[in-house]
Write an enzyme that holds these catalytic residues in place. Structure first.
Site, PDB file in Angstrom:
ATOM      1  CB  SER A  15     -31.775 -32.657  21.566  1.00 31.85           C
ATOM      2  OG  SER A  15     -31.077 -33.810  21.151  1.00 31.85           O
ATOM      3  N   GLY A  16     -29.027 -30.408  20.457  1.00 28.78           N
ATOM      4  CA  GLY A  16     -27.693 -29.978  20.870  1.00 28.78           C
ATOM      5  C   GLY A  16     -27.846 -28.768  21.794  1.00 28.78           C
ATOM      6  CB  ALA A  17     -25.456 -26.130  22.783  1.00 29.71           C
ATOM      7  CB  THR A  45     -23.807 -29.945  21.684  1.00 35.39           C
ATOM      8  OG1 THR A  45     -24.352 -28.930  20.840  1.00 35.39           O
ATOM      9  CG2 THR A  45     -23.759 -29.466  23.124  1.00 35.39           C
ATOM     10  CB  ALA A  48     -17.940 -29.058  22.053  1.00 33.37           C
ATOM     11  N   GLY A  51     -13.885 -25.743  24.535  1.00 33.97           N
ATOM     12  CA  GLY A  51     -14.613 -24.969  25.531  1.00 33.97           C
ATOM     13  C   GLY A  51     -15.504 -23.910  24.923  1.00 33.97           C
ATOM     14  CD  GLU A 115     -10.179 -23.646  21.864  1.00 32.08           C
ATOM     15  OE1 GLU A 115     -10.360 -24.844  21.997  1.00 32.08           O
ATOM     16  OE2 GLU A 115     -11.085 -22.860  21.572  1.00 32.08           O
ATOM     17  CG  ASP A 218     -30.996 -34.005   8.263  1.00 34.19           C
ATOM     18  OD1 ASP A 218     -30.229 -34.244   7.328  1.00 34.19           O
ATOM     19  OD2 ASP A 218     -31.333 -34.849   9.105  1.00 34.19           O
ATOM     20  CG  HIS A 239     -10.030 -28.849  14.252  1.00 34.78           C
ATOM     21  ND1 HIS A 239      -8.739 -29.133  14.636  1.00 34.78           N
ATOM     22  CD2 HIS A 239     -10.592 -28.219  15.302  1.00 34.78           C
ATOM     23  CE1 HIS A 239      -8.546 -28.685  15.875  1.00 34.78           C
ATOM     24  NE2 HIS A 239      -9.660 -28.126  16.301  1.00 34.78           N
ATOM     25  NE  ARG A 285     -10.152 -24.292  14.772  1.00 34.85           N
ATOM     26  CZ  ARG A 285     -11.217 -24.563  15.528  1.00 34.85           C
ATOM     27  NH1 ARG A 285     -12.382 -24.816  14.974  1.00 34.85           N
ATOM     28  NH2 ARG A 285     -11.108 -24.576  16.832  1.00 34.85           N
ATOM     29  CG  HIS A 346     -14.158 -28.625  13.345  1.00 34.56           C
ATOM     30  ND1 HIS A 346     -14.351 -29.645  14.249  1.00 34.56           N
ATOM     31  CD2 HIS A 346     -14.117 -27.482  14.074  1.00 34.56           C
ATOM     32  CE1 HIS A 346     -14.413 -29.135  15.481  1.00 34.56           C
ATOM     33  NE2 HIS A 346     -14.299 -27.822  15.396  1.00 34.56           N
ATOM     34  NE  ARG A 381     -16.456 -22.503  14.636  1.00 38.37           N
ATOM     35  CZ  ARG A 381     -16.063 -23.267  15.646  1.00 38.37           C
ATOM     36  NH1 ARG A 381     -16.307 -22.912  16.884  1.00 38.37           N
ATOM     37  NH2 ARG A 381     -15.460 -24.416  15.408  1.00 38.37           N
ATOM     38  CB  SER A 386     -19.405 -22.794  17.486  1.00 37.48           C
ATOM     39  OG  SER A 386     -20.552 -23.501  17.174  1.00 37.48           O
TER      40      SER A 386
HETATM   41  P1  FAD Z   1     -25.703 -30.071  17.374  1.00 40.89           P
HETATM   42  O1  FAD Z   1     -25.116 -30.037  18.710  1.00 40.89           O
HETATM   43  O2  FAD Z   1     -24.906 -30.709  16.293  1.00 40.89           O
HETATM   44  O3  FAD Z   1     -27.094 -30.837  17.480  1.00 40.89           O
HETATM   45  C1  FAD Z   1     -27.829 -31.157  16.322  1.00 40.89           C
HETATM   46  C2  FAD Z   1     -29.042 -31.949  16.745  1.00 40.89           C
HETATM   47  O4  FAD Z   1     -29.950 -32.018  15.666  1.00 40.89           O
HETATM   48  C3  FAD Z   1     -28.785 -33.384  17.155  1.00 40.89           C
HETATM   49  O5  FAD Z   1     -29.568 -33.656  18.293  1.00 40.89           O
HETATM   50  C4  FAD Z   1     -29.331 -34.204  15.982  1.00 40.89           C
HETATM   51  O6  FAD Z   1     -29.826 -35.467  16.331  1.00 40.89           O
HETATM   52  C5  FAD Z   1     -30.457 -33.325  15.553  1.00 40.89           C
HETATM   53  N1  FAD Z   1     -30.915 -33.497  14.177  1.00 40.89           N
HETATM   54  C6  FAD Z   1     -30.244 -33.234  13.031  1.00 40.89           C
HETATM   55  N2  FAD Z   1     -31.035 -33.462  11.981  1.00 40.89           N
HETATM   56  C7  FAD Z   1     -32.230 -33.879  12.472  1.00 40.89           C
HETATM   57  C8  FAD Z   1     -33.454 -34.280  11.887  1.00 40.89           C
HETATM   58  N3  FAD Z   1     -33.650 -34.310  10.547  1.00 40.89           N
HETATM   59  N4  FAD Z   1     -34.468 -34.667  12.693  1.00 40.89           N
HETATM   60  C9  FAD Z   1     -34.306 -34.680  14.044  1.00 40.89           C
HETATM   61  N5  FAD Z   1     -33.176 -34.296  14.646  1.00 40.89           N
HETATM   62  C10 FAD Z   1     -32.158 -33.904  13.866  1.00 40.89           C
HETATM   63  N6  FAD Z   1     -17.540 -25.245  19.390  1.00 40.89           N
HETATM   64  C11 FAD Z   1     -17.142 -24.499  20.444  1.00 40.89           C
HETATM   65  O7  FAD Z   1     -17.630 -23.376  20.634  1.00 40.89           O
HETATM   66  N7  FAD Z   1     -16.202 -24.985  21.308  1.00 40.89           N
HETATM   67  C12 FAD Z   1     -15.630 -26.218  21.155  1.00 40.89           C
HETATM   68  O8  FAD Z   1     -14.808 -26.628  21.954  1.00 40.89           O
HETATM   69  C13 FAD Z   1     -16.033 -27.003  20.051  1.00 40.89           C
HETATM   70  N8  FAD Z   1     -15.476 -28.233  19.845  1.00 40.89           N
HETATM   71  C14 FAD Z   1     -15.980 -29.006  18.848  1.00 40.89           C
HETATM   72  C15 FAD Z   1     -15.494 -30.308  18.692  1.00 40.89           C
HETATM   73  C16 FAD Z   1     -16.039 -31.147  17.734  1.00 40.89           C
HETATM   74  C17 FAD Z   1     -15.500 -32.558  17.575  1.00 40.89           C
HETATM   75  C18 FAD Z   1     -17.066 -30.671  16.893  1.00 40.89           C
HETATM   76  C19 FAD Z   1     -17.668 -31.571  15.840  1.00 40.89           C
HETATM   77  C20 FAD Z   1     -17.532 -29.381  17.000  1.00 40.89           C
HETATM   78  C21 FAD Z   1     -17.002 -28.541  17.980  1.00 40.89           C
HETATM   79  N9  FAD Z   1     -17.458 -27.236  18.147  1.00 40.89           N
HETATM   80  C22 FAD Z   1     -17.021 -26.482  19.186  1.00 40.89           C
HETATM   81  C23 FAD Z   1     -18.576 -26.742  17.344  1.00 40.89           C
HETATM   82  C24 FAD Z   1     -19.863 -26.868  18.199  1.00 40.89           C
HETATM   83  O9  FAD Z   1     -19.775 -28.019  18.982  1.00 40.89           O
HETATM   84  C25 FAD Z   1     -21.088 -26.958  17.330  1.00 40.89           C
HETATM   85  O10 FAD Z   1     -21.093 -25.928  16.385  1.00 40.89           O
HETATM   86  C26 FAD Z   1     -22.342 -26.828  18.183  1.00 40.89           C
HETATM   87  O11 FAD Z   1     -22.318 -27.764  19.218  1.00 40.89           O
HETATM   88  C27 FAD Z   1     -23.577 -27.021  17.335  1.00 40.89           C
HETATM   89  O12 FAD Z   1     -24.690 -27.109  18.209  1.00 40.89           O
HETATM   90  P2  FAD Z   1     -26.129 -27.208  17.611  1.00 40.89           P
HETATM   91  O13 FAD Z   1     -27.055 -27.212  18.775  1.00 40.89           O
HETATM   92  O14 FAD Z   1     -26.315 -26.203  16.561  1.00 40.89           O
HETATM   93  O15 FAD Z   1     -26.152 -28.636  16.871  1.00 40.89           O
HETATM   94  C1  SIN Z   2     -11.293 -27.580  19.543  1.00 40.79           C
HETATM   95  O1  SIN Z   2     -11.424 -27.937  20.715  1.00 40.79           O
HETATM   96  O2  SIN Z   2     -10.227 -27.551  18.937  1.00 40.79           O
HETATM   97  C2  SIN Z   2     -12.509 -27.164  18.801  1.00 40.79           C
HETATM   98  C3  SIN Z   2     -12.910 -25.821  19.215  1.00 40.79           C
HETATM   99  C4  SIN Z   2     -13.878 -25.254  18.240  1.00 40.79           C
HETATM  100  O3  SIN Z   2     -14.113 -25.828  17.188  1.00 40.79           O
HETATM  101  O4  SIN Z   2     -14.411 -24.185  18.551  1.00 40.79           O
END
Ligand code: FAD
Ligand code: SIN
Length: 529
Positions: A15-17, A45, A48, A51, A115, A218, A239, A285, A346, A381, A386
């Site tokens: 339940s990320g983005a 998500t 993040a 932006g 960035e 996973d 990072h 990066r 990261h 990246r 992302s």
């Molecule tokens: P996630 O948002 O990581 O969600 C994963 C979900 O899966 C969670 O809900 C988790 O509980 C669930 N899950 C995992 N395994 C299981 C399982 N076995 N069973 C049930 N649920 C499970 N990107 C940008 O574009 N801009 C930014 O500014 C940026 N800043 C960042 C800052 C940080 C600190 C980090 C860590 C990353 C950042 N990124 C950024 C990268 C970006 O945030 C991620 O790549 C993106 O949010 C991933 O989204 P997602 O929906 O794929 O997974």
């Molecule tokens: C950051 O805010 O530096 C992270 C941005 C990203 O990973 O895309």
């Protein structure tokens, strides 16, 4: 009458983005289940900061954004994925605003931050907590939607395919749903016409990571066990500026700080980035992370510094209030002093091989977000691409699955826990967790060599066998499932790195410092494991 524990049209794991956007879209077409293994706020998500990238300024262009993405990806980006995803930036940001995301503005316009390696200001942001703002806007309609059932703190164990049912179905393999562990430690099945893995990355494979605890790979492990190939897993993005905090977990200091003028220095206040790249702190990066790592090794110190004082107190307070406050709680005032920083794992540029709609080698199984590898990022990246990829993939995936013909849902077998013995000691699990993360950090980090990779592979193979035998003999728990997945993903990362006999982007090898003329993806297939 229902044949299975639960039946839905669409099962979304994560339940990320990516997962939330897909759930919102699919609820218009059928009954959706969305599961996550923690709280909603436990995802990359929500973490993040910087932006989401998109062309929002008349002086910028999609062509510029595409060119930046390709340059940073070091020849390995898939041009079709880049065009499709980057070309959607503006539309996706506008849709997020319709969902209720409040981005920072400057007068009538969005305030766009900069960035590293972006040739223009093009990052829409909500101060320094963009992910939380986006996540909350996408979550609100999900929890109120009668067509969506949320299973919080439920963990997917494995997807169920027709093959697992012993040839029950004729023709190509098909995903039929998943086994899920509930809060009471019981495993039940969820049958679904389409299963979408949106489980995020695998930062926990390393000792120091900016990722939340849920990032244990996973989805990659489940998809691999189901028979999906993985691509470019050697490209782990470190990072460059995560807080050095020997007393506790690290946290990110967004690249937007450097975008707005913060500098990297040593303890004497000497800037070192100009020695490595003419773009200084705003080099891609991979270059900045390697430079920080190199300086630390050269000087024999535990960290370098990020000095944001030049931004001025007002800008720090207005644009970066969350980072400022978190650091203040640790006794660091970034308005007055440089902050100690280290690189940390990261982002996973590779993942399960898919197209932009998340289609995999298995019908009915779709992978979106960080778990997938569309080829957008290539060997490195571009910052803030992302979240954009997550949202475009979710939209395309929903568009695809919602137009697929209905299939009947077969009876899925119950989880078989007969023959397991009660757990007597957990020390083995703890030991394996630590060994995997230490091995990966020491041997498969920013700089690699053939010998380090060989050592890592030998150790990881032993650990994986130990875990496999423990797994089938004991009751499963979240900790054990994660460990099993982490060990598999670690080994896949090492095997991928061993196949790349060159240095490109995030994969730097002292034995193969040259970049080969032809850029090729590393694809591993479970059929040849
Ligand atoms: P996630 O948002 O990581 O969600 C994963 C979900 O899966 C969670 O809900 C988790 O509980 C669930 N899950 C995992 N395994 C299981 C399982 N076995 N069973 C049930 N649920 C499970 N990107 C940008 O574009 N801009 C930014 O500014 C940026 N800043 C960042 C800052 C940080 C600190 C980090 C860590 C990353 C950042 N990124 C950024 C990268 C970006 O945030 C991620 O790549 C993106 O949010 C991933 O989204 P997602 O929906 O794929 O997974
Ligand atoms: C950051 O805010 O530096 C992270 C941005 C990203 O990973 O895309």
């Amino acid at each position: 009458m229902m044949k299975n524990n639960h039946e839905f049209d669409y099962l979304i794991i994560g339940s990320g983005a990516a997962g939330l956007f897909a759930a919102n879209k699919l609820a218009e077409h059928g009954r959706v289940a969305i599961i996550n293994k923690g709280e909603f706020s436990e995802s990359s998500t929500w973490y993040a900061q910087g932006g989401i990238a998109g062309v929002m300024d008349a002086a910028d262009s999609v062509e510029n954004h595409i060119a930046d993405t390709l340059r940073v990806g070091c020849g390995l980006c898939h041009a079709d994925a880049v065009e499709e995803i980057i070309g959607s930036g503006r539309r996706i940001i506008e849709e997020l605003i319709e969902y209720g995301t409040i981005f920072d503005t400057e007068g009538e316009k969005l305030h766009l931050t900069r960035e590293a390696a972006h040739s223009h200001r093009r990052i829409a942001h909500a101060k320094d907590a963009t992910g939380k703002a986006v996540g909350e806007a996408l979550l609100a309609p999900v929890v109120n939607n009668p067509n969506i059932t949320c299973f919080q703190k439920h963990m997917a164990v494995d997807v169920i395919t027709a093959r697992h049912l012993g040839g029950y179905m004729q023709g190509p393999n098909r995903c039929l749903g998943a086994y899920v562990l509930n809060l009471d430690g019981k495993v039940f099945n969820i049958a679904a016409r389409h299963t979408i893995l949106a489980t995020g990355g695998a930062g926990k494979v390393y000792r120091y990571t900016s990722n939340p605890h849920v990032a244990t790979g996973d989805g990659i492990a489940m998809a691999w066990r189901a028979g999906c190939p993985v691509m470019n897993l050697e490209f782990i993005q470190f990072h460059p500026t995560c807080l050095y905090n020997p007393q506790g977990s690290t946290q990110l200091l967004t690249e937007a700080l450097r975008g707005e003028g913060a500098l990297l220095t040593d303890a004497q206040g000497r800037r070192f980035m100009p020695d490595y790249d003419s773009n200084g702190e705003l080099a891609p990066r991979d270059i900045v992370a390697r430079a920080v790592d190199h300086e630390m090794k050269k000087l024999g110190c535990d960290h370098m510094y990020l000095d944001a004082r030049a931004l001025g107190k007002k800008k720090i307070e207005a644009h970066f209030p969350n980072i400022l406050n978190r650091l203040l709680k640790l006794g660091i005032d970034m308005r007055e002093q440089p902050v100690p920083v280290v690189p940390a794992a990261h982002y996973l540029c590779g993942g399960v091989q898919t197209d932009v709609a998340g289609r995999t080698a298995i019908n009915g199984l779709h992978i979106i977000g960080e778990t997938a590898c569309t080829g957008l990022h290539g060997a490195n990246r571009l910052a803030s691409n992302s979240l954009l990829e997550c949202l475009v993939m979710a939209e395309r995936c929903a568009g695809f699955v919602s137009t697929q013909p209905e299939i009947s849902q077969p009876h899925l077998p119950e989880w078989d826990a007969s023959g397991v013995k009660p757990e007597t000691e957990r020390v083995q699990i703890k030991q394996n967790w630590e060994e995997i993360r230490t091995t990966m950090s020491n041997y498969v980090g920013i700089v690699r060599s053939d010998e380090r990779l060989r050592r890592a592979r030998r150790r990881l193979a032993i650990i994986r066998e130990e875990i496999a035998s423990y797994y089938w003999q004991h009751p499963i728990s979240r900790n054990l499932i994660e460990l099993r997945n982490l060990s598999l993903v670690a080994e896949l990362i090492v095997r991928s790195a061993q196949q790349r006999m060159e240095s490109r982007g995030l994969n730097y090898s002292t034995d193969h410092p040259q970049t080969l003329p032809e850029a090729k993806d590393t694809v591993l297939s479970p059929d040849f494991w």
